[in-house]
Design a protein around this motif. Structure first.
Motif, PDB file in Angstrom:
ATOM      1  N   TRP A 261       0.832  -1.203   0.000  1.00  0.00           N
ATOM      2  CA  TRP A 261       0.000   0.000   0.000  1.00  0.00           C
ATOM      3  C   TRP A 261       0.868   1.256   0.000  1.00  0.00           C
ATOM      4  CZ3 TRP A 261      -3.734  -1.519   4.568  1.00  0.00           C
ATOM      5  CH2 TRP A 261      -4.583  -2.529   4.138  1.00  0.00           C
ATOM      6  N   SER A 262       0.416   2.256  -0.716  1.00  0.00           N
ATOM      7  CA  SER A 262       1.034   3.576  -0.675  1.00  0.00           C
ATOM      8  C   SER A 262       0.571   4.268   0.609  1.00  0.00           C
ATOM      9  CB  SER A 262       0.594   4.406  -1.876  1.00  0.00           C
ATOM     10  OG  SER A 262      -0.804   4.685  -1.784  1.00  0.00           O
ATOM     11  N   PRO A 263       1.235   5.367   1.011  1.00  0.00           N
ATOM     12  CA  PRO A 263       0.768   6.107   2.191  1.00  0.00           C
ATOM     13  C   PRO A 263      -0.687   6.553   2.048  1.00  0.00           C
ATOM     14  CG  PRO A 263       2.987   6.797   1.649  1.00  0.00           C
ATOM     15  CD  PRO A 263       2.529   5.891   0.521  1.00  0.00           C
ATOM     16  N   GLU A 264      -1.078   6.971   0.836  1.00  0.00           N
ATOM     17  CA  GLU A 264      -2.449   7.426   0.627  1.00  0.00           C
ATOM     18  C   GLU A 264      -3.437   6.279   0.804  1.00  0.00           C
ATOM     19  OE1 GLU A 264       0.049   7.979  -1.419  1.00  0.00           O
ATOM     20  OE2 GLU A 264       0.345  10.153  -1.262  1.00  0.00           O
ATOM     21  N   GLN A 265      -3.111   5.088   0.266  1.00  0.00           N
ATOM     22  CA  GLN A 265      -4.017   3.964   0.412  1.00  0.00           C
ATOM     23  C   GLN A 265      -4.076   3.499   1.859  1.00  0.00           C
ATOM     24  OE1 GLN A 265      -3.378   0.699  -2.281  1.00  0.00           O
ATOM     25  NE2 GLN A 265      -4.904  -0.607  -1.284  1.00  0.00           N
ATOM     26  N   THR A 266      -2.939   3.542   2.556  1.00  0.00           N
ATOM     27  CA  THR A 266      -2.922   3.166   3.972  1.00  0.00           C
ATOM     28  C   THR A 266      -3.824   4.088   4.771  1.00  0.00           C
ATOM     29  OG1 THR A 266      -0.642   2.407   3.736  1.00  0.00           O
ATOM     30  CG2 THR A 266      -1.438   2.796   5.977  1.00  0.00           C
ATOM     31  N   GLU A 267      -3.758   5.369   4.456  1.00  0.00           N
ATOM     32  CA  GLU A 267      -4.614   6.339   5.147  1.00  0.00           C
ATOM     33  C   GLU A 267      -6.085   6.024   4.904  1.00  0.00           C
ATOM     34  OE1 GLU A 267      -5.651  11.132   5.027  1.00  0.00           O
ATOM     35  OE2 GLU A 267      -4.271  10.258   3.574  1.00  0.00           O
ATOM     36  N   ARG A 268      -6.406   5.708   3.645  1.00  0.00           N
ATOM     37  CA  ARG A 268      -7.808   5.430   3.321  1.00  0.00           C
ATOM     38  C   ARG A 268      -8.293   4.164   4.047  1.00  0.00           C
ATOM     39  NH1 ARG A 268     -10.884   7.164  -0.963  1.00  0.00           N
ATOM     40  NH2 ARG A 268      -9.077   7.900  -2.119  1.00  0.00           N
ATOM     41  N   GLU A 269      -7.446   3.135   4.080  1.00  0.00           N
ATOM     42  CA  GLU A 269      -7.808   1.900   4.778  1.00  0.00           C
ATOM     43  C   GLU A 269      -8.048   2.182   6.258  1.00  0.00           C
ATOM     44  OE1 GLU A 269      -8.290  -1.069   3.552  1.00  0.00           O
ATOM     45  OE2 GLU A 269      -7.493  -0.914   1.526  1.00  0.00           O
ATOM     46  N   PHE A 270      -7.194   2.999   6.837  1.00  0.00           N
ATOM     47  CA  PHE A 270      -7.323   3.329   8.254  1.00  0.00           C
ATOM     48  C   PHE A 270      -8.611   4.101   8.530  1.00  0.00           C
ATOM     49  CE2 PHE A 270      -6.521   6.377  11.745  1.00  0.00           C
ATOM     50  CZ  PHE A 270      -6.311   5.484  12.785  1.00  0.00           C
ATOM     51  N   LEU A 271      -8.869   5.121   7.715  1.00  0.00           N
ATOM     52  CA  LEU A 271     -10.046   5.958   7.931  1.00  0.00           C
ATOM     53  C   LEU A 271     -11.345   5.198   7.690  1.00  0.00           C
ATOM     54  CD1 LEU A 271      -8.817   9.265   6.276  1.00  0.00           C
ATOM     55  CD2 LEU A 271      -9.123   8.832   8.703  1.00  0.00           C
TER      56      LEU A 271
END
Length: 299
Positions: A261-271
């Motif tokens: 995962w990219s940082p952006e995708q990780t953020e989306r998964e978390f949120l």
């Protein structure tokens, strides 16, 4: 029950074919040429009744749908019937996401489905190990989806199947989904506005905490007096955010190593709470739980 809640053995409706987009060494010029052709096609189709109402007349959205579908191996007409663009992000309909993975030889099975629970399992092509996910109405309520989306009341079975579909497909074969890792239903659930991050400026732990939950609670005086009245309104010391910053760095590393995962995708998964981390947890506890889910152990 609609087809959303029925597992397909190997549906032919979403035929996947090799595309030029997947050819190694493909140049940006070639991609730009394809994008231009996709735009021309989108412009011609944009006002036809074949285009879903959510995209009709939106040439840019249709173009994005065609290009994203092409990268997944979907022919143009199949992409238009299998995808939608929500808040500027292309998403696959739940049945299409299952069909896409099944067409690649991965197994997705519906184990249990009702108005209150959906249990789904899957395994990667060639693997002996099954992975299982469970979505319940209680979990959807905890994440805040039921209050925001009336479909959880009118079509609870279908919505839970859609949620479980997105989660199991990402666990089993995230590589098959490329840049379209979410179902349309998941994207519609998410009303969170994720701030665009400038290149080279990663999201900070403080920003993540502020989006996911309230800031750390102020420390109440031991004698029970009103903190505001005494002027003692200092928040919990900076150690909380220091730990959060370290945890977020560890999360980004684990997400990249284990899931790509990219940082952006990780953020989306978390949120989105897609790893099963309850949104009701205090912010720091949420980060710890998310890290534990990513690493498969204690944080």
């Amino acid at each position: 029950m609609t087809d959303l809640a029925i597992p397909e053995p190997r549906p032919a409706a979403v035929a996947v074919q090799p595309t030029a987009a997947a050819v190694p060494g493909k140049s940006i010029a070639d991609w730009a040429h394809e994008a231009d052709l996709a735009y021309q096609l989108a412009d011609r189709l944009s006002t036809t009744s074949f285009i879903p109402s959510t995209m009709r007349g939106k040439v840019g959205d249709i173009t994005a749908c065609l290009l994203a579908g092409n990268e997944l191996g979907l022919p143009p007409m199949a992409a238009l019937k299998s995808m939608d663009v929500i808040h500027g992000t292309p998403g696959l309909r739940a049945h299409a996401m299952r069909a896409l993975l099944q067409s690649r030889g991965h197994e997705i099975e519906l184990v249990e489905s009702s108005d209150t629970v959906c249990r789904m399992r899957g395994r990667r092509n060639g693997s002996e190990a099954w992975q299982e996910v469970v979505w319940t109405i209680a979990r959807a309520q905890l994440a805040g989806f039921v209050a925001k989306n009336s479909n959880y009341k009118s079509q609870p079975t279908n919505m839970l199947v859609a949620r479980a579909t997105g989660e199991i497909c990402r666990l089993v074969a995230s590589d098959a989904l490329h840049g379209v890792p979410y179902t349309v239903e998941e994207l519609r659930d998410s009303q969170l506005q994720i701030t665009a991050v400038q290149a080279g400026a990663p999201v900070t732990a403080a920003e993540i905490l502020s989006r996911r939950g309230p800031a750390p609670q102020e420390i109440a005086p031991a004698d029970g007096t009103d903190a505001e009245a005494t002027g003692d309104t200092d928040p919990v010391d900076g150690e909380v955010y220091d730990e959060a910053a370290k945890l977020w760095d560890d999360i980004l590393d684990a997400a990249d190593d284990k899931h790509g995962w990219s940082p952006e995708q990780t953020e989306r998964e978390f949120l989105n709470g897609s790893m099963g981390v309850p949104a009701a947890l205090a912010p720091l506890e949420t980060l710890r739980a998310f890290h534990a889910h990513l690493t498969g152990g204690a944080s």
